[in-house]
Design a protein around this motif. Structure first.
Motif, PDB file in Angstrom:
ATOM      1  N   PHE A 111       2.381  11.422 -10.756  1.00 28.03           N
ATOM      2  CA  PHE A 111       1.591  12.538 -11.017  1.00 28.03           C
ATOM      3  C   PHE A 111       2.755  13.727 -11.294  1.00 28.03           C
ATOM      4  N   LEU A 112       3.931  13.575 -10.414  1.00 29.50           N
ATOM      5  CA  LEU A 112       5.033  14.536 -10.675  1.00 29.50           C
ATOM      6  C   LEU A 112       5.862  14.335 -12.109  1.00 29.50           C
ATOM      7  N   TRP A 113       5.812  12.970 -12.409  1.00 33.68           N
ATOM      8  CA  TRP A 113       6.707  12.539 -13.388  1.00 33.68           C
ATOM      9  C   TRP A 113       6.034  12.917 -14.649  1.00 33.68           C
TER      10      TRP A 113
ATOM     11  N   PHE B 228       0.933  -1.088  -0.062  1.00 35.39           N
ATOM     12  CA  PHE B 228       0.211   0.110   0.009  1.00 35.39           C
ATOM     13  C   PHE B 228       0.966   1.209   0.003  1.00 35.39           C
ATOM     14  N   HIS B 229       1.717   1.308   0.926  1.00 41.64           N
ATOM     15  CA  HIS B 229       2.914   2.647   0.781  1.00 41.64           C
ATOM     16  C   HIS B 229       3.312   2.637  -0.493  1.00 41.64           C
ATOM     17  N   ALA B 230       3.812   1.757  -1.216  1.00 40.89           N
ATOM     18  CA  ALA B 230       4.611   1.870  -2.498  1.00 40.89           C
ATOM     19  C   ALA B 230       3.530   2.298  -3.370  1.00 40.89           C
ATOM     20  N   ILE B 231       2.397   1.688  -3.495  1.00 41.79           N
ATOM     21  CA  ILE B 231       1.488   2.245  -4.540  1.00 41.79           C
ATOM     22  C   ILE B 231       1.017   3.796  -4.285  1.00 41.79           C
ATOM     23  N   PHE B 232       0.832   4.221  -2.993  1.00 38.56           N
ATOM     24  CA  PHE B 232       0.229   5.403  -2.587  1.00 38.56           C
ATOM     25  C   PHE B 232       1.360   6.226  -2.968  1.00 38.56           C
ATOM     26  N   PHE B 233       2.795   6.027  -2.532  1.00 45.75           N
ATOM     27  CA  PHE B 233       3.785   6.983  -3.149  1.00 45.75           C
ATOM     28  C   PHE B 233       3.863   6.832  -4.596  1.00 45.75           C
ATOM     29  N   HIS B 234       3.809   5.999  -5.023  1.00 47.62           N
ATOM     30  CA  HIS B 234       3.978   5.873  -6.635  1.00 47.62           C
ATOM     31  C   HIS B 234       2.875   6.824  -7.171  1.00 47.62           C
ATOM     32  N   ARG B 235       1.719   6.888  -6.734  1.00 43.34           N
ATOM     33  CA  ARG B 235       0.552   7.772  -7.440  1.00 43.34           C
ATOM     34  C   ARG B 235       1.129   9.078  -7.392  1.00 43.34           C
ATOM     35  N   ILE B 236       1.843   9.512  -6.462  1.00 43.93           N
ATOM     36  CA  ILE B 236       2.183  10.987  -6.066  1.00 43.93           C
ATOM     37  C   ILE B 236       3.430  11.016  -7.046  1.00 43.93           C
TER      38      ILE B 236
ATOM     39  N   LEU C 142       9.809  -2.594  -2.814  1.00 38.12           N
ATOM     40  CA  LEU C 142       9.291  -2.762  -4.073  1.00 38.12           C
ATOM     41  C   LEU C 142       9.743  -1.626  -4.900  1.00 38.12           C
ATOM     42  N   GLU C 143      10.046  -1.819  -5.964  1.00 31.84           N
ATOM     43  CA  GLU C 143      10.606  -0.763  -7.190  1.00 31.84           C
ATOM     44  C   GLU C 143       9.474  -0.526  -8.152  1.00 31.84           C
ATOM     45  N   ILE C 144       8.835   0.485  -8.058  1.00 30.30           N
ATOM     46  CA  ILE C 144       7.892   0.964  -9.152  1.00 30.30           C
ATOM     47  C   ILE C 144       8.136   2.258  -9.613  1.00 30.30           C
ATOM     48  N   HIS C 145       8.683   2.111 -10.993  1.00 31.11           N
ATOM     49  CA  HIS C 145       9.133   3.348 -11.771  1.00 31.11           C
ATOM     50  C   HIS C 145       8.098   4.364 -11.796  1.00 31.11           C
ATOM     51  N   PRO C 146       8.769   5.597 -11.479  1.00 27.16           N
ATOM     52  CA  PRO C 146       7.539   6.744 -11.608  1.00 27.16           C
ATOM     53  C   PRO C 146       6.814   6.863 -12.939  1.00 27.16           C
ATOM     54  N   GLY C 147       7.548   6.257 -14.113  1.00 24.50           N
ATOM     55  CA  GLY C 147       6.690   6.382 -15.353  1.00 24.50           C
ATOM     56  C   GLY C 147       5.780   5.420 -15.466  1.00 24.50           C
ATOM     57  N   ALA C 148       5.699   4.391 -14.863  1.00 25.37           N
ATOM     58  CA  ALA C 148       4.762   3.228 -15.012  1.00 25.37           C
ATOM     59  C   ALA C 148       3.414   3.637 -14.798  1.00 25.37           C
ATOM     60  N   THR C 149       2.465   3.183 -15.387  1.00 27.51           N
ATOM     61  CA  THR C 149       0.822   3.555 -15.227  1.00 27.51           C
ATOM     62  C   THR C 149       0.187   2.398 -14.630  1.00 27.51           C
ATOM     63  N   LEU C 150      -0.336   2.846 -13.415  1.00 27.79           N
ATOM     64  CA  LEU C 150      -1.145   1.718 -12.807  1.00 27.79           C
ATOM     65  C   LEU C 150      -2.682   2.268 -12.684  1.00 27.79           C
ATOM     66  N   GLY C 151      -3.446   1.098 -12.887  1.00 24.41           N
ATOM     67  CA  GLY C 151      -5.014   1.407 -13.009  1.00 24.41           C
ATOM     68  C   GLY C 151      -5.439   1.607 -11.705  1.00 24.41           C
ATOM     69  N   LYS C 152      -6.788   1.681 -11.470  1.00 24.28           N
ATOM     70  CA  LYS C 152      -7.231   1.698 -10.295  1.00 24.28           C
ATOM     71  C   LYS C 152      -7.585   0.161  -9.534  1.00 24.28           C
ATOM     72  N   GLY C 153      -7.596   0.199  -8.294  1.00 26.20           N
ATOM     73  CA  GLY C 153      -8.058  -1.067  -7.677  1.00 26.20           C
ATOM     74  C   GLY C 153      -6.650  -2.138  -7.779  1.00 26.20           C
ATOM     75  N   PHE C 154      -5.517  -1.601  -7.734  1.00 30.73           N
ATOM     76  CA  PHE C 154      -4.289  -2.334  -7.771  1.00 30.73           C
ATOM     77  C   PHE C 154      -4.019  -2.910  -6.350  1.00 30.73           C
ATOM     78  N   PHE C 155      -3.489  -4.103  -6.345  1.00 29.21           N
ATOM     79  CA  PHE C 155      -2.963  -4.629  -5.187  1.00 29.21           C
ATOM     80  C   PHE C 155      -1.751  -5.468  -5.365  1.00 29.21           C
ATOM     81  N   VAL C 156      -0.938  -5.068  -4.415  1.00 31.88           N
ATOM     82  CA  VAL C 156       0.312  -6.001  -4.251  1.00 31.88           C
ATOM     83  C   VAL C 156       0.395  -6.786  -2.922  1.00 31.88           C
ATOM     84  N   ASP C 157       0.330  -7.954  -2.835  1.00 32.96           N
ATOM     85  CA  ASP C 157       0.406  -8.746  -1.835  1.00 32.96           C
ATOM     86  C   ASP C 157       1.765  -9.578  -1.399  1.00 32.96           C
ATOM     87  N   HIS C 158       2.318  -9.015  -0.390  1.00 32.96           N
ATOM     88  CA  HIS C 158       3.538  -9.380   0.109  1.00 32.96           C
ATOM     89  C   HIS C 158       4.709  -8.816  -0.862  1.00 32.96           C
TER      90      HIS C 158
END
Length: 187
Positions: free
Chosen positions: A40-42, A29-37, A63-79
Motif C-alpha cells: 500500500f505504501l509502495w 502470515f506475518h510476512a503477508i500481513f506486513f507485505h500488504r501494508i 521470507l523476502e517479499i518485495h513491496p512492489g510484488a502484487t499478491l491476490g487474496k487468499g494467499f497462503f505460505v506454508d513453512h
C-alpha cells in the motif's frame, strides 16, 4: 482488510494443522500481513519506508517479499523460510507457496522481470521460477522443479529437472495429454 480475512481463511483451508488462533504465530502470515501494508505504501510512492519494513519483515520471518510484488487474496505460505518474491511478481487469488520457493528474475529483462501466477496455483518446496513468465490458472508446480523459465498453460502439473509438464487437462475434462517440456511450449 478484506484481503487479510481471505488470507486467514486460506490458512484454515490449506493447513490441516491450523487450530484456533495459532495462525497468529505463523511467519508466513506475518510476512503477508506486513507485505500488504508495505505494498500500500509502495503504491502511494512513499520512499524508503516500504523497503525498510520489508527488510525488517525478512529479518524476523525469513521470507523476502518485495513491496512492489502484487499478491491476490487468499494467499497462503506454508513453512515459508527461504521464500523469495521479486518486485514485479504478480500472484493471483488462492495461491499456495511452500518454503524455499523463488519467484525471481534472470537479470536479463527490463520492466516486468518476475513471474506472474494465475489463480489457484500451488508451488511446491524448492521450486524456482525465473523471468517474466506466466503460469496459468489451476497449475501445480512440484517440489524442486528447476528451473521454470517458460510459460505454463492452464490446468497443468509441472515437475522435474528440467521442468516438464507431467499432466495437462484441457477444458477441465481431466484427460491426460502427452508430456511436453516446458521450454518447448509456445506462449
Amino acid at each position: 482488510m478484506l484481503a487479510i480475512l481471505e488470507d486467514i481463511k486460506a490458512i484454515y483451508r490449506n493447513d490441516p494443522a491450523a487450530r484456533n488462533i495459532e495462525f497468529l504465530l505463523y511467519p508466513g502470515f506475518h510476512a503477508i500481513f506486513f507485505h500488504r501494508i508495505n505494498h500500500f505504501l509502495w503504491k502511494l510512492g512513499v520512499p524508503f519506508i516500504p523497503r525498510l519494513f520489508s527488510q525488517l519483515t525478512r529479518f524476523f520471518t525469513g521470507l523476502e517479499i518485495h513491496p512492489g510484488a502484487t499478491l491476490g487474496k487468499g494467499f497462503f505460505v506454508d513453512h515459508g523460510a527461504g521464500l523469495v518474491i521479486g518486485e514485479t511478481t504478480e500472484i493471483g487469488d488462492n495461491c499456495v507457496l511452500f518454503h524455499n520457493v523463488t519467484l525471481g528474475g534472470t537479470g536479463k529483462h527490463i520492466g516486468k522481470r518476475h513471474p506472474t501466477l494465475g489463480n489457484n496455483v500451488l508451488v511446491g518446496t524448492g521450486a524456482i521460477l525465473l523471468g517474466p513468465i506466466t503460469v496459468g490458472n489451476n497449475v501445480k508446480i512440484g517440489a524442486n522443479s528447476f528451473v521454470v523459465m517458460r510459460d505454463v498453460p492452464d490446468n497443468c502439473t509441472v515437475g522435474g529437472t528440467p521442468a516438464t509438464i507431467i499432466k495437462r487437462f484441457d477444458n477441465h475434462c481431466h484427460e491426460e495429454l502427452p508430456k511436453t517440456r516446458v521450454r518447448e511450449m509456445q506462449a
